[in-house]
Write an enzyme that holds these catalytic residues in place. Structure first.
Site, mmCIF file in Angstrom:
data_model
loop_
_atom_site.group_PDB
_atom_site.id
_atom_site.type_symbol
_atom_site.label_atom_id
_atom_site.label_comp_id
_atom_site.label_asym_id
_atom_site.label_seq_id
_atom_site.Cartn_x
_atom_site.Cartn_y
_atom_site.Cartn_z
ATOM 1 N N ASP A 354 -30.689 -84.953 37.278
ATOM 2 C CA ASP A 354 -30.173 -83.609 37.471
ATOM 3 C C ASP A 354 -28.872 -83.654 38.271
ATOM 4 O O ASP A 354 -28.764 -84.380 39.271
ATOM 5 C CB ASP A 354 -31.227 -82.777 38.214
ATOM 6 C CG ASP A 354 -30.791 -81.361 38.473
ATOM 7 O OD1 ASP A 354 -30.602 -80.620 37.497
ATOM 8 O OD2 ASP A 354 -30.640 -80.999 39.655
ATOM 9 N N GLU A 392 -27.254 -85.489 33.503
ATOM 10 C CA GLU A 392 -26.625 -84.179 33.385
ATOM 11 C C GLU A 392 -25.263 -84.374 34.056
ATOM 12 O O GLU A 392 -25.178 -84.375 35.297
ATOM 13 C CB GLU A 392 -27.449 -83.109 34.102
ATOM 14 C CG GLU A 392 -26.873 -81.722 33.960
ATOM 15 C CD GLU A 392 -27.680 -80.675 34.715
ATOM 16 O OE1 GLU A 392 -27.858 -79.565 34.181
ATOM 17 O OE2 GLU A 392 -28.127 -80.960 35.840
#
Length: 705
Positions: A354, A392
């Site tokens: 993330d 990401e």
């Protein structure tokens, strides 16, 4: 000359305890069970602490320590690590442990507070006492009896991994993003009620995953989080080693480890890999107003990036209040140790990072556009470097999608694919060149030049993910409806590139709008699975799950955030279409390649030439499969609101079989065997896609004029 050591002296040396037995060992960090000594080794990093005390609690008294051990820096400290070794006989009936730390307080950081009971950052099993209170960690004074504690039981558990093998998927990789609790929590999930919303509940759904054709599940965060924080999604971790205990169907000691491992082993047995969505960029401690649970109390300045603004002392590149400082070696080591734990002890097959651009930030917050240290460490690790590593590739202040991201071999969530495909399908002008790029594998972002040599599979292609509209909501709402989240509809993105097909929401939607929505969903499905790269979609999209227009239900632990499995029974035609397209992709390795299609693809329009003009909304292509021992695939794509007549540019009509026509009703929209064409002209309906298949050729086909 040999010197004989007297027997009594030799015996004394033999009986003399090793230094580590007396002082403890600085490595490994956390708690380590030493079987031969029947003792625990404790080690924790705290650079600026002036004193550290280890606290032990019994199950009967969670307020008053059963035993305390005060570290002596002349005896129990090595560099920046405080350590000790304590026999289990001395610990007695203690079940839990924590720390108290004192140091020079920097007022605006609200960090060192000896009254706070602190959780070991390396704790692998976390216990929340019945009186646990988040607010007690946010205000001055003691939070004893109300703080999360490390459980000793979780540090010497065993599991039978016999026969477990990690599956390896390449051209057949189909990534399915799901939330452990939301996947089966709904009462209509078909899961045994006591296991709904748990790791065990996911195991019950493995036959469904196999039926759909999934080969990789990507679990939204499963790190232990604060159960009193408004965080259904799990992107506010308390700790990086412990599985979230509230996802276990039983609350016994260390049950979450056992249940998680059983889940992994069951998925592997079914040939399904598992990747974890991991959040290493920040913690749930927030900014200077947030709770002191762990990292803040051990050393705020050593774990977090700081800003130059006294009113906001914590740098906030995560958008959640704080940002871990990857310029610090011990922070990078903690992440590496966490990754190894989940690989070695829990047997996961990969990680999705993330806000991974945080890893690229230097201690001062600037971006390191070269090889940031954490990426070099992962690349050099013989275990971790072989896993499926997905980024990401952005954070709250930077976007490094493609070659801008320092992890050279990592896969990346391709936000450009998401946006360009959405815009093309909804009918925006000027999108045909971008559509070609995304179908081809996004070589503009992942160039395969001699200097760069990226691979097509590094692009993780997706139209939807947890972050944003569901696929059904994408074709049902022009505007987000997030009022239930508590932020006056200000949260969540406004850049959805959605289209409601002529009617906002479901209430009163006419039949022709509902029919168009189904067709648009099939169009999205087609383009996703026809594109070169690694396809991913969110759980429930295959049966039109809705969040009622909420594109950011991070705190909706209710019917909005849970999958509604009644939709599967109501939309079996859409499920069948997804199932067919997944099987089609897996049976045609020519679609998903290691490299780009290059000379194997020919681009056309309704006629022999692709129309790349601004007003064009159509494209055709022929992908030749001979180089991969595969069939040829011809796709005709019409995003225009009127029917267009396409002329198939290669071969004769009888050579081609129609596999897909998204304008046809089920079951004619997808045919496993295929329907032989009668002519090379094909009228493609408005906003529709047609896919043809030709049996594999021994040589490259000739092109008709």
């Amino acid at each position: 000359m040999k010197v004989d050591v007297p027997a009594d002296v030799a015996a004394a040396i033999t009986k003399r305890p090793a230094w580590a037995q007396v002082e403890g060992s600085p490595l490994p960090l956390g708690v380590t069970w030493i079987e031969e000594e029947r003792a625990y080794n404790f080690a924790v990093h705290s650079e600026h602490a002036e004193s550290v005390t280890l606290l032990f609690y019994s199950c009967a008294d969670l307020l008053n320590p059963l035993l305390t051990f005060r570290f002596d820096f002349l005896r129990n400290k090595s560099g920046r690590i405080w350590h000790c070794r304590i026999p289990i006989a001395k610990i007695g009936e203690a079940c839990y442990y924590a720390y108290s730390v004192s140091g020079q307080t920097v007022s605006q950081l609200y960090s060192f507070d000896p009254q706070k009971v602190l959780l070991d950052p390396y704790s692998k099993c976390i216990f929340f006492p019945p009186a646990f209170d988040r607010s007690a960690a946010m205000r001055e004074g003691s939070n004893a009896g109300r703080a999360p504690l490390g459980a000793l039981a979780g540090h010497h558990s065993t599991f039978d991994w016999a026969g477990d093998r990690s599956p390896h998927h390449e051209s057949d990789a189909i990534v399915y993003e799901l939330h452990v609790r939301g996947f089966t929590k709904n009462s209509n999930s078909g899961v045994e009620p006591s296991r709904a919303g748990t790791y065990a509940g996911l195991v019950e759904k493995i036959p469904y995953l196999k039926e759909l054709g999934i080969t990789v599940v990507e679990l939204m965060p499963v790190f232990q989080r604060d159960p009193q924080e408004d965080d259904f999604w799990g992107y506010m971790p308390l700790n990086f080693f412990a599985p979230h205990a509230q996802y276990a169907s039983t609350r016994g000691s260390d049950e979450q480890h056992l249940e998680f491992r059983n889940m992994v082993k069951a998925l592997h047995k079914a040939g399904i890999g598992i990747a974890l969505d991991v959040v290493y960029n920040h913690t749930c401690e927030g900014d200077h107003r947030g709770p002191i649970y762990s990292f803040k109390g051990f050393d705020s300045a050593g774990y977090y990036m700081l800003s130059s603004d006294p009113a906001n002392p914590y740098a906030n590149y995560s958008g959640t209040g704080n940002t871990l400082n990857f310029g610090e070696a011990h922070v990078r080591k903690m992440v590496m140790d966490s990754l190894r734990f989940w690989k070695r002890e829990m047997h996961v097959d990969g990680f999705r990072f993330d806000l991974a651009s945080v890893f690229s930030r230097n201690a001062d917050g600037s971006l390191n556009w070269g090889e940031a240290p954490i990426f070099s460490q992962i690349s050099a690790d013989p275990e971790l470097s072989r896993l499926r590593l997905i980024a990401e590739p952005w954070d709250a202040g930077a976007d490094q999608l493609g070659r801008g991201f320092p992890g050279m071999t990592w896969l990346q969530w391709n936000g450009r694919f998401r946006d360009d495909i959405r815009r093309f399908v909804k009918g925006d002008p000027g999108m045909v060149p971008d559509l070609m790029r995304r179908l081809y594998g996004s070589d503009d972002l992942f160039p395969d030049s001699r200097a760069d040599a990226y691979h097509a599979y590094q692009s993780v292609n997706f139209v939807t993910s947890h972050d944003g509209f569901t696929l059904y909501d994408l074709v049902s709402y022009d505007y987000k409806r997030n009022w239930a989240n508590g932020s006056d509809n200000r949260d969540g993105t406004d850049s959805n590139y959605s289209w409601n097909c002529g009617h906002e929401g479901d209430e009163g939607a006419p039949p022709e709008v509902l029919a168009l929505r189904r067709k648009q969903i099939k169009n999205f499905c087609c383009l996703l699975f026809l594109s070169n790269g690694t396809p991913m979609f969110r759980a429930g999209d295959e049966f039109l799950n809705t969040q009622f227009g909420n594109n950011n239900p991070y705190n909706q632990d209710n019917e909005t955030g849970w999958l509604d499995w009644s939709q599967l029974r109501a939309n079996t035609d859409v499920f069948r279409f997804f199932q067919g397209m997944i099987a089609f992709r897996k049976s045609h390795p020519s679609l998903g390649r290691s490299r780009f299609w290059r000379e194997d693809v020919s681009w056309y329009g309704t006629g022999p030439n692709a129309d790349l003009s601004y007003d064009s909304r159509s494209l055709a292509l022929c992908l030749h499969g001979a180089s991969h021992g595969d069939d040829d695939i011809y796709a005709m794509i019409n995003a225009y609101w009127e029917a267009l007549e396409f002329h198939v540019q290669e071969g004769t009509a009888q050579e081609w079989k129609r596999v897909v026509d998204t304008a046809l009703p089920s079951p004619d929209d997808f045919s496993n065997d295929g329907v032989v064409l009668q002519q090379t002209k094909y009228l493609v309906a408005p906003r529709s896609i047609v896919v043809l298949r030709r049996a594999r050729q021994s040589s490259m086909p000739t092109t008709q004029g």
